[in-house]
Design a protein around this motif. Structure first.
Motif, PDB file in Angstrom:
ATOM      1  N   GLU A 123       0.869  -1.170   0.000  1.00 45.72           N
ATOM      2  CA  GLU A 123       0.000   0.000   0.000  1.00 45.72           C
ATOM      3  C   GLU A 123       0.909   1.223   0.000  1.00 45.72           C
ATOM      4  O   GLU A 123       1.511   1.562   1.014  1.00 45.72           O
ATOM      5  CB  GLU A 123      -0.909  -0.012   1.232  1.00 45.72           C
ATOM      6  CG  GLU A 123      -1.746   1.217   1.389  1.00 45.72           C
ATOM      7  CD  GLU A 123      -2.587   1.513   0.164  1.00 45.72           C
ATOM      8  OE1 GLU A 123      -2.600   2.672  -0.264  1.00 45.72           O
ATOM      9  OE2 GLU A 123      -3.215   0.600  -0.383  1.00 45.72           O
ATOM     10  N   THR A 124       1.048   1.877  -1.133  1.00 44.09           N
ATOM     11  CA  THR A 124       2.045   2.940  -1.290  1.00 44.09           C
ATOM     12  C   THR A 124       1.728   4.218  -0.530  1.00 44.09           C
ATOM     13  O   THR A 124       2.634   4.960  -0.179  1.00 44.09           O
ATOM     14  CB  THR A 124       2.241   3.277  -2.777  1.00 44.09           C
ATOM     15  OG1 THR A 124       0.978   3.664  -3.338  1.00 44.09           O
ATOM     16  CG2 THR A 124       2.787   2.075  -3.537  1.00 44.09           C
ATOM     17  N   VAL A 137       1.413  -1.900   4.440  1.00 47.60           N
ATOM     18  CA  VAL A 137       1.057  -3.292   4.660  1.00 47.60           C
ATOM     19  C   VAL A 137       1.040  -4.062   3.334  1.00 47.60           C
ATOM     20  O   VAL A 137       0.364  -3.654   2.395  1.00 47.60           O
ATOM     21  CB  VAL A 137      -0.326  -3.393   5.344  1.00 47.60           C
ATOM     22  CG1 VAL A 137      -0.730  -4.829   5.553  1.00 47.60           C
ATOM     23  CG2 VAL A 137      -0.313  -2.630   6.648  1.00 47.60           C
ATOM     24  N   PRO A 138       1.749  -5.182   3.258  1.00 48.12           N
ATOM     25  CA  PRO A 138       1.721  -5.985   2.034  1.00 48.12           C
ATOM     26  C   PRO A 138       0.318  -6.492   1.732  1.00 48.12           C
ATOM     27  O   PRO A 138      -0.413  -6.900   2.634  1.00 48.12           O
ATOM     28  CB  PRO A 138       2.660  -7.159   2.333  1.00 48.12           C
ATOM     29  CG  PRO A 138       3.404  -6.788   3.563  1.00 48.12           C
ATOM     30  CD  PRO A 138       2.612  -5.753   4.284  1.00 48.12           C
ATOM     31  N   TRP A 142      -4.930  -5.127  -2.194  1.00 44.99           N
ATOM     32  CA  TRP A 142      -5.635  -6.169  -2.930  1.00 44.99           C
ATOM     33  C   TRP A 142      -7.018  -6.461  -2.335  1.00 44.99           C
ATOM     34  O   TRP A 142      -7.817  -7.175  -2.949  1.00 44.99           O
ATOM     35  CB  TRP A 142      -4.811  -7.444  -2.949  1.00 44.99           C
ATOM     36  CG  TRP A 142      -3.539  -7.337  -3.735  1.00 44.99           C
ATOM     37  CD1 TRP A 142      -2.894  -6.184  -4.129  1.00 44.99           C
ATOM     38  CD2 TRP A 142      -2.728  -8.402  -4.206  1.00 44.99           C
ATOM     39  NE1 TRP A 142      -1.749  -6.484  -4.805  1.00 44.99           N
ATOM     40  CE2 TRP A 142      -1.614  -7.845  -4.866  1.00 44.99           C
ATOM     41  CE3 TRP A 142      -2.837  -9.777  -4.117  1.00 44.99           C
ATOM     42  CZ2 TRP A 142      -0.625  -8.611  -5.454  1.00 44.99           C
ATOM     43  CZ3 TRP A 142      -1.838 -10.546  -4.700  1.00 44.99           C
ATOM     44  CH2 TRP A 142      -0.756  -9.965  -5.369  1.00 44.99           C
ATOM     45  N   LEU A 143      -7.297  -5.920  -1.171  1.00 42.33           N
ATOM     46  CA  LEU A 143      -8.606  -6.132  -0.555  1.00 42.33           C
ATOM     47  C   LEU A 143      -9.695  -5.470  -1.393  1.00 42.33           C
ATOM     48  O   LEU A 143      -9.426  -4.558  -2.177  1.00 42.33           O
ATOM     49  CB  LEU A 143      -8.614  -5.561   0.863  1.00 42.33           C
ATOM     50  CG  LEU A 143      -7.723  -6.282   1.874  1.00 42.33           C
ATOM     51  CD1 LEU A 143      -7.677  -5.516   3.183  1.00 42.33           C
ATOM     52  CD2 LEU A 143      -8.191  -7.708   2.091  1.00 42.33           C
ATOM     53  N   ASN A 153      -5.134   5.850   2.920  1.00 40.26           N
ATOM     54  CA  ASN A 153      -4.930   7.299   2.848  1.00 40.26           C
ATOM     55  C   ASN A 153      -5.205   7.859   1.460  1.00 40.26           C
ATOM     56  O   ASN A 153      -5.216   9.075   1.283  1.00 40.26           O
ATOM     57  CB  ASN A 153      -3.504   7.642   3.269  1.00 40.26           C
ATOM     58  CG  ASN A 153      -3.266   7.338   4.730  1.00 40.26           C
ATOM     59  OD1 ASN A 153      -4.169   7.419   5.554  1.00 40.26           O
ATOM     60  ND2 ASN A 153      -2.041   6.962   5.068  1.00 40.26           N
ATOM     61  N   ALA A 154      -5.391   6.985   0.481  1.00 42.81           N
ATOM     62  CA  ALA A 154      -5.685   7.423  -0.887  1.00 42.81           C
ATOM     63  C   ALA A 154      -6.348   6.285  -1.646  1.00 42.81           C
ATOM     64  O   ALA A 154      -6.202   5.126  -1.292  1.00 42.81           O
ATOM     65  CB  ALA A 154      -4.393   7.843  -1.594  1.00 42.81           C
ATOM     66  N   ARG A 155      -7.069   6.656  -2.713  1.00 39.41           N
ATOM     67  CA  ARG A 155      -7.669   5.642  -3.573  1.00 39.41           C
ATOM     68  C   ARG A 155      -6.568   4.945  -4.380  1.00 39.41           C
ATOM     69  O   ARG A 155      -5.483   5.475  -4.548  1.00 39.41           O
ATOM     70  CB  ARG A 155      -8.678   6.289  -4.540  1.00 39.41           C
ATOM     71  CG  ARG A 155      -9.932   6.780  -3.853  1.00 39.41           C
ATOM     72  CD  ARG A 155     -10.902   7.412  -4.857  1.00 39.41           C
ATOM     73  NE  ARG A 155     -10.382   8.609  -5.478  1.00 39.41           N
ATOM     74  CZ  ARG A 155     -10.465   9.829  -4.943  1.00 39.41           C
ATOM     75  NH1 ARG A 155     -11.034  10.015  -3.776  1.00 39.41           N
ATOM     76  NH2 ARG A 155      -9.981  10.866  -5.591  1.00 39.41           N
TER      77      ARG A 155
END
Length: 190
Positions: A123-124, A137-138, A142-143, A153-155
């Protein structure tokens, strides 16, 4: 990330105008400024205005300016030949702000954007997750969308989602590619 003009020649030109939406300190725009007629950067805050002006003045760049405005709540009043916007759309308070992009582009203009890739491992932009001090978090991205957007924190975007968003605002997609971070630059043994 998705790049909509990968491989297109003629993106720059001394007779072309450039708009950089979400320009921050102007770094991307300044890299193109000597190849463009004029450049306008816009950002929602003035946090990097002094850095922008310092770089512009110390490098004698005369064809660039920075405007402070919110593309979600402001109507476009100018048309540009080219627009760049890197890692910005996901931060707009509402995706309807993409209409500003369309309204700011000349009929024969080209838009080049990047957005976060849903299928990237980490999650960048981080997420506000309970009990986890490290927010990169790896596989969190993908959720399903409704879970991700509740904590992130962002789309983030799949090709299908960003293409649909842009097409719904009037854009014709020329090219759309996934790119990944340059893993080959990581130090060995880390």
């Amino acid at each position: 990330m998705i790049n909509l003009v990968n491989g297109i020649t003629g993106f720059t030109g001394k007779n072309l105008s450039l708009l950089d939406i979400g320009c921050g300190n102007g770094a991307s725009m300044f890299l193109l400024s000597d190849k463009m007629k004029n450049c306008v950067g816009i950002d929602i805050t003035d946090e990097q205005l002094s850095e922008f002006n310092n770089y512009k003045n110390s490098n004698d760049i005369e064809n660039c300016e920075l405007k402070i405005l919110d593309v979600v709540t402001t109507s476009s009043t100018e048309k540009f030949d080219r627009i760049i916007s890197f890692e910005v759309i996901e931060h707009l308070s509402n995706e309807s702000g993409v209409q500003y992009y369309f309204d700011s582009l000349k009929d024969d203009g080209i838009l080049a954007i990047t957005v976060p890739n849903k299928w990237w491992i980490f999650e960048t932009h981080g997420a506000n997750l309970p009990l986890l001090p490290w927010n990169r978090v790896p596989f969190f991205s993908w959720l399903p969308k409704f879970i991700h957007e509740r904590f992130a924190n962002a789309r983030i975007y799949t090709k299908k989602r960003i293409k649909k968003l842009l097409e719904n605002h009037g854009f014709t997609i020329i090219d759309c590619k996934y790119v990944t971070a340059p893993m080959d630059v990581l130090p060995k043994g880390k």
